[in-house]
Design a protein around this motif. Structure first.
Motif, PDB file in Angstrom:
ATOM      1  N   LYS A 275      49.925  50.620  52.104  1.00  9.61           N
ATOM      2  CA  LYS A 275      49.328  49.487  51.378  1.00  9.61           C
ATOM      3  C   LYS A 275      49.889  48.163  51.910  1.00  9.61           C
ATOM      4  O   LYS A 275      49.158  47.193  52.078  1.00  9.61           O
ATOM      5  CB  LYS A 275      49.615  49.601  49.881  1.00  9.61           C
ATOM      6  CG  LYS A 275      48.882  50.713  49.164  1.00  9.61           C
ATOM      7  CD  LYS A 275      49.073  50.552  47.655  1.00  9.61           C
ATOM      8  CE  LYS A 275      48.628  51.761  46.880  1.00  9.61           C
ATOM      9  NZ  LYS A 275      48.766  51.573  45.433  1.00  9.61           N
TER      10      LYS A 275
ATOM     11  N   ALA B 259      49.130  44.131  44.387  1.00 10.01           N
ATOM     12  CA  ALA B 259      48.461  43.187  45.293  1.00 10.01           C
ATOM     13  C   ALA B 259      47.229  43.748  45.992  1.00 10.01           C
ATOM     14  O   ALA B 259      46.401  42.976  46.456  1.00 10.01           O
ATOM     15  CB  ALA B 259      49.465  42.707  46.350  1.00 10.01           C
ATOM     16  N   LEU B 260      47.106  45.076  46.074  1.00  5.17           N
ATOM     17  CA  LEU B 260      45.930  45.605  46.781  1.00  5.17           C
ATOM     18  C   LEU B 260      44.788  45.933  45.826  1.00  5.17           C
ATOM     19  O   LEU B 260      43.693  46.297  46.243  1.00  5.17           O
ATOM     20  CB  LEU B 260      46.329  46.838  47.615  1.00  5.17           C
ATOM     21  CG  LEU B 260      45.295  47.405  48.578  1.00  5.17           C
ATOM     22  CD1 LEU B 260      44.577  46.317  49.373  1.00  5.17           C
ATOM     23  CD2 LEU B 260      45.909  48.403  49.513  1.00  5.17           C
TER      24      LEU B 260
ATOM     25  N   GLN C  62      44.415  36.271  48.671  1.00  7.57           N
ATOM     26  CA  GLN C  62      43.515  35.630  49.648  1.00  7.57           C
ATOM     27  C   GLN C  62      43.141  34.213  49.198  1.00  7.57           C
ATOM     28  O   GLN C  62      42.966  33.322  50.028  1.00  7.57           O
ATOM     29  CB  GLN C  62      42.291  36.503  49.875  1.00  7.57           C
ATOM     30  CG  GLN C  62      42.668  37.812  50.596  1.00  7.57           C
ATOM     31  CD  GLN C  62      41.484  38.746  50.734  1.00  7.57           C
ATOM     32  OE1 GLN C  62      40.768  38.702  51.718  1.00  7.57           O
ATOM     33  NE2 GLN C  62      41.271  39.601  49.742  1.00  7.57           N
TER      34      GLN C  62
ATOM     35  N   SER D 278      44.335  41.401  45.203  1.00  3.31           N
ATOM     36  CA  SER D 278      43.900  41.082  46.570  1.00  3.31           C
ATOM     37  C   SER D 278      43.157  39.751  46.610  1.00  3.31           C
ATOM     38  O   SER D 278      43.261  39.012  47.587  1.00  3.31           O
ATOM     39  CB  SER D 278      43.049  42.214  47.154  1.00  3.31           C
ATOM     40  OG  SER D 278      41.922  42.442  46.356  1.00  3.31           O
TER      41      SER D 278
ATOM     42  N   LEU E   1      47.778  45.045  53.528  1.00  2.00           N
ATOM     43  CA  LEU E   1      47.803  43.669  52.992  1.00  2.00           C
ATOM     44  C   LEU E   1      48.065  42.667  54.112  1.00  2.00           C
ATOM     45  O   LEU E   1      47.412  41.621  54.195  1.00  2.00           O
ATOM     46  CB  LEU E   1      48.881  43.550  51.895  1.00  2.00           C
ATOM     47  CG  LEU E   1      48.532  44.220  50.568  1.00  2.00           C
ATOM     48  CD1 LEU E   1      49.773  44.334  49.677  1.00  2.00           C
ATOM     49  CD2 LEU E   1      47.447  43.439  49.825  1.00  2.00           C
TER      50      LEU E   1
ATOM     51  N   TYR F  69      37.800  42.957  50.807  1.00  2.00           N
ATOM     52  CA  TYR F  69      38.244  43.859  49.743  1.00  2.00           C
ATOM     53  C   TYR F  69      38.193  45.294  50.224  1.00  2.00           C
ATOM     54  O   TYR F  69      37.496  45.614  51.181  1.00  2.00           O
ATOM     55  CB  TYR F  69      37.382  43.671  48.485  1.00  2.00           C
ATOM     56  CG  TYR F  69      35.911  43.957  48.682  1.00  2.00           C
ATOM     57  CD1 TYR F  69      35.378  45.202  48.378  1.00  2.00           C
ATOM     58  CD2 TYR F  69      35.049  42.988  49.185  1.00  2.00           C
ATOM     59  CE1 TYR F  69      34.036  45.473  48.563  1.00  2.00           C
ATOM     60  CE2 TYR F  69      33.706  43.250  49.372  1.00  2.00           C
ATOM     61  CZ  TYR F  69      33.201  44.492  49.058  1.00  2.00           C
ATOM     62  OH  TYR F  69      31.877  44.761  49.247  1.00  2.00           O
ATOM     63  N   ARG F  70      38.953  46.121  49.551  1.00  2.00           N
ATOM     64  CA  ARG F  70      38.969  47.536  49.916  1.00  2.00           C
ATOM     65  C   ARG F  70      38.627  48.360  48.676  1.00  2.00           C
ATOM     66  O   ARG F  70      39.088  48.047  47.571  1.00  2.00           O
ATOM     67  CB  ARG F  70      40.356  47.916  50.428  1.00  2.00           C
ATOM     68  CG  ARG F  70      40.455  49.385  50.784  1.00  2.00           C
ATOM     69  CD  ARG F  70      41.625  49.669  51.683  1.00  2.00           C
ATOM     70  NE  ARG F  70      41.808  51.107  51.803  1.00  2.00           N
ATOM     71  CZ  ARG F  70      42.547  51.677  52.719  1.00  2.00           C
ATOM     72  NH1 ARG F  70      43.188  50.953  53.598  1.00  2.00           N
ATOM     73  NH2 ARG F  70      42.676  52.990  52.755  1.00  2.00           N
TER      74      ARG F  70
ATOM     75  N   GLY G 279      52.556  39.832  48.825  1.00  2.00           N
ATOM     76  CA  GLY G 279      52.060  40.876  47.936  1.00  2.00           C
ATOM     77  C   GLY G 279      53.120  41.911  47.642  1.00  2.00           C
ATOM     78  O   GLY G 279      53.957  42.215  48.489  1.00  2.00           O
TER      79      GLY G 279
ATOM     80  N   LEU H 160      44.185  42.014  55.153  1.00  2.00           N
ATOM     81  CA  LEU H 160      43.835  40.999  54.143  1.00  2.00           C
ATOM     82  C   LEU H 160      44.530  39.660  54.396  1.00  2.00           C
ATOM     83  O   LEU H 160      44.334  38.714  53.642  1.00  2.00           O
ATOM     84  CB  LEU H 160      44.145  41.497  52.721  1.00  2.00           C
ATOM     85  CG  LEU H 160      43.379  42.759  52.282  1.00  2.00           C
ATOM     86  CD1 LEU H 160      43.605  43.031  50.787  1.00  2.00           C
ATOM     87  CD2 LEU H 160      41.875  42.650  52.547  1.00  2.00           C
TER      88      LEU H 160
ATOM     89  N   GLY I  40      43.146  50.247  46.745  1.00  2.00           N
ATOM     90  CA  GLY I  40      42.004  49.340  46.587  1.00  2.00           C
ATOM     91  C   GLY I  40      41.295  49.578  45.273  1.00  2.00           C
ATOM     92  O   GLY I  40      41.757  50.354  44.419  1.00  2.00           O
TER      93      GLY I  40
END
Ligand SMILES: NC(=O)c1ccc[n+]([C@@H]2O[C@H](COP(=O)([O-])OP(=O)(O)OC[C@H]3O[C@@H](n4cnc5c(N)ncnc54)[C@H](OP(=O)(O)O)[C@@H]3O)[C@@H](O)[C@H]2O)c1
Length: 357
Positions: free
Chosen positions: A201, A173-174, A183, A179, A205, A324-325, A194, A209, A349
Motif C-alpha cells: 500500500k 490513506a489508500l 491528492q 487517497s 501511495l 483512485y484504486r 500517507g 498516487l 483501495g
C-alpha cells in the motif's frame, strides 16, 4: 421483470458484541418487491462496503445532521440510522432502474442509490441521483465521486485548507477518503504523507498516487518513521482512524495545525491502543499552547457543497489529477467477509462488491 426472478438479501441476524463476523448475517431469498406509485424497482449492480457499517450493526449512531437538503437528510438517516436485527443490511449502491413508476427515472437509468445488501430494491426516489459521469466508470460514484470523496473534499476545503509548503498527513490513506485527501494536498502544493498498513500500500501511495511519503503503521518503529517523513512537523492531520496512529501524529502537530476528525476506524474495530493512562490534559494542553483546531467532520452537514464537489472532482478525475484504486469482491454472499476486511485493513483501495454484471 420476469415473475420467476427472486431477490437475495443479506440480513443482520444478530448484533456483534464488538467485532463483526459473517455469523452475524443471514442470507435469504424471497420475492422481488412490488413497485408502488412514484417508485422504481432497482437492480443492484455495485455495493459499497464502508467502515461505519459496524456502527449500524450495533444500533443507531447518535446524530443530528444540519443536512440542508432532503436528499442529504435521507442519506444521513440511511448511514446513521442503524440496522434492526432481522432486516436487510444497509449501504450505498449503484443500481439500474428495471421498472419505473416515476417520471424522473426511466428503465435503464443507472443511479446512485442506497439499496443495501440485496439484489433488488424498491425506491421512493428521494435519495436517487442519476449518474452522468462521462467516461468515468459508475463505480466512482461510490468512492471518489460519492460520499467518501465528498467527505475528503469538505474536510480539505472547510477545515484543513492547506497552503503550499505545508505538510498534510492522513491515516487510512489508500481508502477512498484518504487517497482524495492526499491528492488534494498535492494539488494545493502541500507535502502529502500517507499512513497505511504494509509495504504494498505504501509503495502504491508513493508511486501511483503521488504521495511524497507513505509510512507503514504496522512497522515496529512507526512513530519514528512518521517523524522522519514529516521533517517540518504536521500542519494538517486528517484523522480517519484514531488509536496508535493518532498518538504517533499528535506530538508532531505544529502551531496552528488543523485536525479534521473524520472517522475512528481503530475504535470501530476495537483495535485502538488502550494506553492505560488518561492523556486528556496532554492533548488539551497542546491544543491550547499550539492553537490547534480540531473539528469533527460530518459530510451530511455540507449538502450545499455537493454541486461544486461533483463538478471539481469530476474534472480532476477526468484529467487524471485525482486517481483512485478499487478492490472488487464478487457476489453478495461475500459482503460480510468484505466488511471484516475493511475494518482490518485487508482492502487495497475502495472496497466494492460486484452484485450483478
Ligand atoms: N465523517 C464523515 O462524514 C465520514 C464519511 C465517510 C467516511 N468517514 C470515515 O472516513 C474514514 C475512512 O473511510 P474509507 O471509506 O475511506 O475507509 P477505508 O480506508 O477504505 O477503510 C478503512 C481503513 O482503515 C484502516 N484501519 C483499519 N484499522 C485501523 C487501525 N487500527 N488503525 C489505523 N488504521 C486502521 C485500514 O487501512 P490501513 O490498514 O491501510 O491503515 C482500512 O483499510 C472512516 O473512519 C470512515 O468511517 C467519515
Amino acid at each position: 421483470m420476469p415473475h420467476e426472478e427472486k431477490n437475495t438479501r443479506v440480513l443482520l441476524d444478530s448484533r456483534p458484541p464488538s467485532f463483526p463476523s459473517p455469523a452475524n448475517f443471514r442470507i435469504v431469498t424471497d420475492a422481488v418487491p412490488k413497485v408502488g406509485r412514484d417508485e422504481v424497482l432497482l437492480k443492484t449492480l455495485w455495493l459499497s462496503i464502508e467502515p461505519y457499517m459496524i456502527l449500524g450493526m450495533k444500533g443507531s449512531a447518535p446524530h443530528s445532521a444540519k443536512t440542508g437538503s432532503d436528499r442529504m437528510a435521507n442519506l444521513a438517516n440511511g448511514y446513521l440510522g442503524g440496522v434492526e436485527v432481522g432486516t436487510t443490511m444497509y449501504g450505498p449502491t449503484v443500481s439500474r432502474v428495471v421498472q419505473s413508476n416515476n417520471r424522473k427515472f426511466a428503465v435503464g437509468d443507472v443511479v446512485s442509490s442506497y439499496s443495501g445488501w440485496q439484489e433488488y430494491a424498491v425506491d421512493d426516489c428521494t435519495t436517487l441521483r442519476k449518474l452522468e459521469m462521462g467516461t468515468v466508470p459508475v463505480t466512482a460514484a461510490l468512492g471518489v465521486l460519492g460520499i467518501p470523496g465528498m467527505t475528503a473534499y469538505a474536510g480539505m476545503k472547510l477545515i484543513a485548507r492547506p497552503s503550499a509548503g505545508e505538510t498534510v498527513v492522513v491515516s487510512a490513506a489508500l481508502g477512498p477518503v484518504g487517497s482524495v485527501v492526499g491528492q488534494m494536498a498535492r494539488i494545493a502544493g502541500a507535502r502529502a504523507v500517507g499512513i497505511a498498513s504494509g509495504a504494498e500500500k505504501c509503495r502504491y501511495l508513493e508511486n501511483s498516487l503521488g504521495f511524497d511519503a507513505a509510512v507503514d503503521r504496522l512497522s515496529t518503529n512507526f512513530a519514528q518513521q512518521l517523524a522522519a517523513a514529516c521533517p517540518r512537523g504536521i500542519d494538517v492531520y486528517f484523522e480517519n482512524a484514531g488509536g496508535a496512529v493518532w498518538w504517533a501524529a499528535f506530538p508532531l502537530l505544529n502551531e496552528f495545525a488543523r485536525v479534521p476528525v473524520c472517522g475512528l476506524v481503530a475504535k470501530y474495530s476495537g483495535t485502538h491502543l488502550d494506553t492505560g493512562t488518561d492523556r486528556t490534559m496532554e492533548v488539551l494542553e497542546r491544543l491550547l499552547l499550539f492553537r490547534i483546531k480540531a473539528q469533527g467532520l460530518f459530510v451530511f452537514d455540507h449538502a450545499d457543497l455537493e454541486p461544486q464537489f461533483l463538478q471539481e472532482m469530476l474534472t480532476w478525475v477526468s484529467q487524471g489529477k485525482i486517481k483512485y484504486r478499487e478492490d472488487i469482491v464478487d457476489g453478495l454472499s461475500n459482503a460480510p467477509q468484505a466488511l471484516v476486511a475493511v475494518l482490518t485493513g485487508k482492502n487495497v483501495g475502495k472496497l466494492l462488491v460486484r452484485v450483478a454484471a
